[in-house]
Design an enzyme around this catalytic site. Structure first.
Site, mmCIF file in Angstrom:
data_model
loop_
_atom_site.group_PDB
_atom_site.id
_atom_site.type_symbol
_atom_site.label_atom_id
_atom_site.label_comp_id
_atom_site.label_asym_id
_atom_site.label_seq_id
_atom_site.Cartn_x
_atom_site.Cartn_y
_atom_site.Cartn_z
ATOM 1 C CG ASP A 13 -1.777 -1.231 1.323
ATOM 2 O OD1 ASP A 13 -2.282 -1.673 0.296
ATOM 3 O OD2 ASP A 13 -1.891 -1.771 2.441
ATOM 4 N N GLY A 15 1.629 2.964 -2.513
ATOM 5 C CA GLY A 15 1.254 3.845 -3.610
ATOM 6 C C GLY A 15 1.932 3.413 -4.907
ATOM 7 C CE LYS A 16 2.989 -2.457 -4.382
ATOM 8 N NZ LYS A 16 2.486 -2.114 -3.036
ATOM 9 N N GLY A 17 0.695 1.738 -7.301
ATOM 10 C CA GLY A 17 -0.190 1.892 -8.458
ATOM 11 C C GLY A 17 0.034 3.225 -9.153
ATOM 12 N N GLY A 40 -4.470 -4.493 -4.183
ATOM 13 C CA GLY A 40 -5.419 -3.459 -4.579
ATOM 14 C C GLY A 40 -4.641 -2.208 -4.918
ATOM 15 C CG HIS A 41 -1.657 -2.129 -7.353
ATOM 16 N ND1 HIS A 41 -0.813 -2.720 -8.235
ATOM 17 C CD2 HIS A 41 -1.314 -2.599 -6.140
ATOM 18 C CE1 HIS A 41 0.008 -3.530 -7.591
ATOM 19 N NE2 HIS A 41 -0.285 -3.466 -6.320
ATOM 20 C CB THR A 42 -5.919 3.185 -5.302
ATOM 21 O OG1 THR A 42 -6.267 2.173 -4.368
ATOM 22 C CG2 THR A 42 -7.074 4.130 -5.522
ATOM 23 C CD GLN A 221 0.432 -9.003 -2.333
ATOM 24 O OE1 GLN A 221 1.249 -9.606 -2.986
ATOM 25 N NE2 GLN A 221 -0.831 -8.984 -2.665
ATOM 26 C CB ALA A 296 -7.259 -0.522 -2.462
ATOM 27 N N GLY A 299 -11.232 -2.590 2.448
ATOM 28 C CA GLY A 299 -11.706 -1.453 3.229
ATOM 29 C C GLY A 299 -11.227 -1.494 4.678
ATOM 30 C CG ASP A 330 0.054 14.432 0.312
ATOM 31 O OD1 ASP A 330 0.848 13.564 -0.083
ATOM 32 O OD2 ASP A 330 -1.175 14.250 0.401
ATOM 33 C CB SER A 410 4.191 10.698 -4.777
ATOM 34 O OG SER A 410 2.795 10.728 -4.737
HETATM 35 P P1 GDP Z 1 -0.438 0.252 -3.771
HETATM 36 O O1 GDP Z 1 -1.087 -1.047 -3.467
HETATM 37 O O2 GDP Z 1 1.002 0.293 -3.353
HETATM 38 O O3 GDP Z 1 -0.646 0.721 -5.171
HETATM 39 O O4 GDP Z 1 -1.123 1.339 -2.849
HETATM 40 P P2 GDP Z 1 -2.677 1.607 -2.653
HETATM 41 O O5 GDP Z 1 -3.299 1.920 -3.930
HETATM 42 O O6 GDP Z 1 -3.295 0.543 -1.823
HETATM 43 O O7 GDP Z 1 -2.613 2.847 -1.661
HETATM 44 C C1 GDP Z 1 -2.115 4.032 -1.996
HETATM 45 C C2 GDP Z 1 -3.203 5.066 -1.817
HETATM 46 O O8 GDP Z 1 -2.609 6.322 -1.663
HETATM 47 C C3 GDP Z 1 -4.107 5.205 -3.014
HETATM 48 O O9 GDP Z 1 -5.396 5.565 -2.594
HETATM 49 C C4 GDP Z 1 -3.465 6.338 -3.814
HETATM 50 O O10 GDP Z 1 -4.383 7.050 -4.637
HETATM 51 C C5 GDP Z 1 -2.959 7.207 -2.719
HETATM 52 N N1 GDP Z 1 -1.733 7.952 -3.003
HETATM 53 C C6 GDP Z 1 -0.664 7.562 -3.766
HETATM 54 N N2 GDP Z 1 0.307 8.492 -3.691
HETATM 55 C C7 GDP Z 1 -0.147 9.480 -2.871
HETATM 56 C C8 GDP Z 1 0.402 10.692 -2.382
HETATM 57 O O11 GDP Z 1 1.534 11.047 -2.655
HETATM 58 N N3 GDP Z 1 -0.359 11.430 -1.526
HETATM 59 C C9 GDP Z 1 -1.611 11.050 -1.154
HETATM 60 N N4 GDP Z 1 -2.273 11.827 -0.312
HETATM 61 N N5 GDP Z 1 -2.181 9.914 -1.609
HETATM 62 C C10 GDP Z 1 -1.453 9.134 -2.441
#
Ligand code: GDP
Length: 429
Positions: A13, A15-17, A40-42, A221, A296, A299, A330, A410
Site C-alpha cells: 500500500d 502507492g505503487k499503483g 489493490g492498486h488504486t 504487496q 483498497a 476497506g 503531503d 509524490s
Molecule cells: P499500492 O497497493 O502500493 O498501489 O497502494 P494503494 O493503492 O493501496 O494505496 C495508496 C493510496 O494512496 C491510493 O489511494 C493512492 O491514490 C494514494 N496515493 C498515492 N500516492 C499518494 C500521495 O503522494 N499522496 C496522497 N495523499 N495519496 C497518495
C-alpha cells in the site's frame, strides 16, 4: 531497451499503483509477477478512481501491453469481472492483456480453505480470497495452471483429485456437491473468455527484450510481506521482492536494469503481525484519516506508524534497490516534530538490521530521531527547490539513513502531484 522492477519497500500500500501508472508512460509492456487478487492498486486519473486487483495498473496506459505472468495466482471469475469492469469504463483490455499459460488458478475450494484457516487458531488476517491455499497447492504439486484449465479432460481429473482430498476438510463449511458446482460454474464461457488471453508470456517477453522494448515489472504487496524475508508468518504467500520478478515471469536476472522501491513517508500495515513503529494512539488515528489509510481491497483500516528506516534498509538490501520513490509526503504536512526510527532496542541491545526471530520482531522497541515538521503546504509543489526547507531535510535524512537516492517524491494521488527529482532516471516521463 530498459527494464525496471517496481516494488513496495514496506508492508504494501505504498502507492505503487500511482508510480507504475506514471512511469508506465515509458513502458511498452507491464508485467505482474506475483500475488493474486488480494492486491489493490488504486490509480486516480482524469478525475476517475480505478482499483486494480489482478490486472497490471499499466492497463490504464493506452496502447501498452500487460502480462499476468506465471508467478501470479489468478481467480478466473474475478479476472473476468475486472476485465469487464475496465471495458465498461472504456479501457481496452482485449488484445492488450495476456495471461501466462503457466499461471496457477485460485479455485473455489481455495477460498473455503482460506476461510477455514482464518476462522481458527492459525488466523493471520488474510483477505480470504484463497491466495495462500492456491500457492500451497502450487508448491504441493496439486495446483491447476491456466493451460490445464483450458484442457477439459485434464481440468476435470485435477478437480476431482483435489475435491476428494479437500472436501472432507471443508465439510463444516460446504458440501462436495456445492464445491463441485462452484468449481465448474461458467466453465465453458470462461474457457472462451481466456482462449484469446492465454499466452506463452516468457516467449513474449523474450521478443520484447530482443526488440529493445521497455519492460516494467510491477510488484504487489511489499517486502515486509515477503514469504521469505517479511514478518513471517504474518506475510503473503508469494515473494513480492525484486528477485521474484525473474522467477515469476520467466526472464533471466541479467535482463534487469533498475529496481525502484516505493516508500511512504510514514509506515502502514494491514492485518496482524509485528509493526515496531505502530502508533496506537490518537495520532495514529489522525494519520489514518489524513492519509485515507483504508484497504483498497477490503476497506480494512490500516495500522499507521512512523517511518521505519530499519525496515527500509532491509528492503534496500533484499531487493537491491537502485532508487526510491517517496509517496504521501503531503500527509505529514503540519506534523511537528516528525519521528524516524533509525534502530531498534532488542533485549537491551541496539540493532540496526531487521531481525529474523519472530520474538525479536514483536519486542523491538524503536529508537527515534526527531526532525522538525514542515509547516508550509507541500501539496501542489512540483519542483524540489520549492519545498519547505524542513521537507527537503526530511527527504535527505531518509535517503542518508537508507542509503539510496530518491528519484521521485509524490504529494498527492494524481500523476501531476509529483516531483520528478532525478532527470538521469530514464523512466521519468
Ligand atoms: P499500492 O497497493 O502500493 O498501489 O497502494 P494503494 O493503492 O493501496 O494505496 C495508496 C493510496 O494512496 C491510493 O489511494 C493512492 O491514490 C494514494 N496515493 C498515492 N500516492 C499518494 C500521495 O503522494 N499522496 C496522497 N495523499 N495519496 C497518495
Amino acid at each position: 531497451m530498459s527494464t525496471l522492477i517496481v516494488v513496495g519497500a514496506q508492508w504494501g500500500d505504498e502507492g505503487k499503483g500511482k508510480i507504475v501508472h506514471l512511469l508506465g508512460k515509458k513502458a511498452d509492456t507491464i508485467v505482474r509477477y506475483q500475488g493474486g487478487n488480494n492486491a489493490g492498486h488504486t490509480v486516480v486519473f482524469d478525475g476517475k478512481k480505478f482499483v486494480l486487483h489482478q490486472i497490471p495498473s499499466g492497463i490504464l496506459q493506452p496502447g501498452r501491453r500487460c502480462l499476468i505472468a506465471n508467478g501470479v495466482v489468478m481467480d478466473p471469475w474475478a479476472l473476468r469481472d475486472e476485465a469487464r469492469f475496465l471495458e465498461s469504463r472504456k479501457i481496452r483490455v482485449k488484445g492488450r492483456l495476456f495471461i501466462s499459460a503457466w499461471a496457477h488458478l485460485i479455485l473455489p475450494y481455495h477460498r473455503y480453505l482460506d476461510a477455514l484457516r482464518e476462522s481458527g487458531q492459525g488466523k493471520i488476517g488474510t483477505t480470504k480470497r484463497g491466495i495462500g491455499p492456491a500457492y500451497s497447492d502450487k508448491v504441493g504439486r496439486v495446483g491447476v495452471r491456466l493451460a490445464d484449465y483450458m484442457d477439459p479432460p485434464t481440468f476435470r481429473t485435477l478437480v476431482e483429485q483435489n475435491l476428494s482430498a479437500k472436501a472432507p476438510l471443508l465439510k463444516s463449511l460446504v458440501s462436495l456437491a456445492v464445491l463441485r458446482n462452484e468449481t465448474f460454474k461458467d466453465y465453458d464461457s470462461l474457457r472462451r473468455f481466456f482462449e484469446p488471453l492465454m499466452a506463452d508470456t516468457p516467449a513474449l517477453l523474450q521478443k520484447d527484450l530482443a526488440a529493445g522494448k521497455n519492460v516494467l515489472f510491477e510488484g504487489a504487496q511489499g517486502t515486509m510481506l515477503d514469504v521469505d524475508f517479511g514478518t513471517y508468518p504474518f506475510v503473503t504467500s508469494s515473494n513480492p521482492i525484486a528477485g521474484a520478478a525473474c522467477v515469476g515471469s520467466g526472464v533471466g536476472p541479467a535482463a534487469i536494469d533498475e529496481v525502484l522501491g516505493v516508500v511512504k513517508a510514514y509506515t502502514t500495515r494491514v492485518g496482524d503481525g509485528p509493526f515496531p513503529t505502530e502508533l496506537k494512539d490518537s495520532f495514529g488515528d489522525a494519520l489514518r484519516e489524513r492519509g485515507q489509510e483504508f484497504g483498497a481491497t477490503t476497506g480494512r483500516p490500516r495500522r499507521c506508524g512512523w517511518f521505519d528506516a530499519v525496515v527500509v534498509r532491509h528492503a534496500v538490501r533484499i531487493n537491491g534497490l537502485t532508487r526510491l520513490s517517496l509517496t504521501k509526503l503531503d500527509v505529514l504536512e503540519g506534523v511537528d516534530p516528525i519521528r524516524v526510527c533509525v534502530a531498534y532496542r532488542i533485549d537491551g541491545k541496539v540493532v540496526k538490521d531487521f531481525p529474523a526471530s519472530r520474538r525479536a520482531q514483536a519486542e523491538a522497541v524503536p529508537i527515534y530521531k526527531e526532525l522538525p515538521g514542515f509547516a508550509g503546504p507541500v501539496k501542489g509543489i512540483t519542483r524540489y527547490q520549492d519545498l519547505p526547507d524542513a521537507a527537503k531535510k526530511y527527504c535527505r535524512f531518509l535517503e542518508t539513513e537508507v542509503g539510496v537516492p530518491m528519484a521521485l517524491i509524490s504529494m498527492g494521488r494524481s500523476r501531476e502531484e509529483t516531483i520528478l527529482l532525478d532527470k538521469s532516471f530514464r523512466w521519468i516521463p
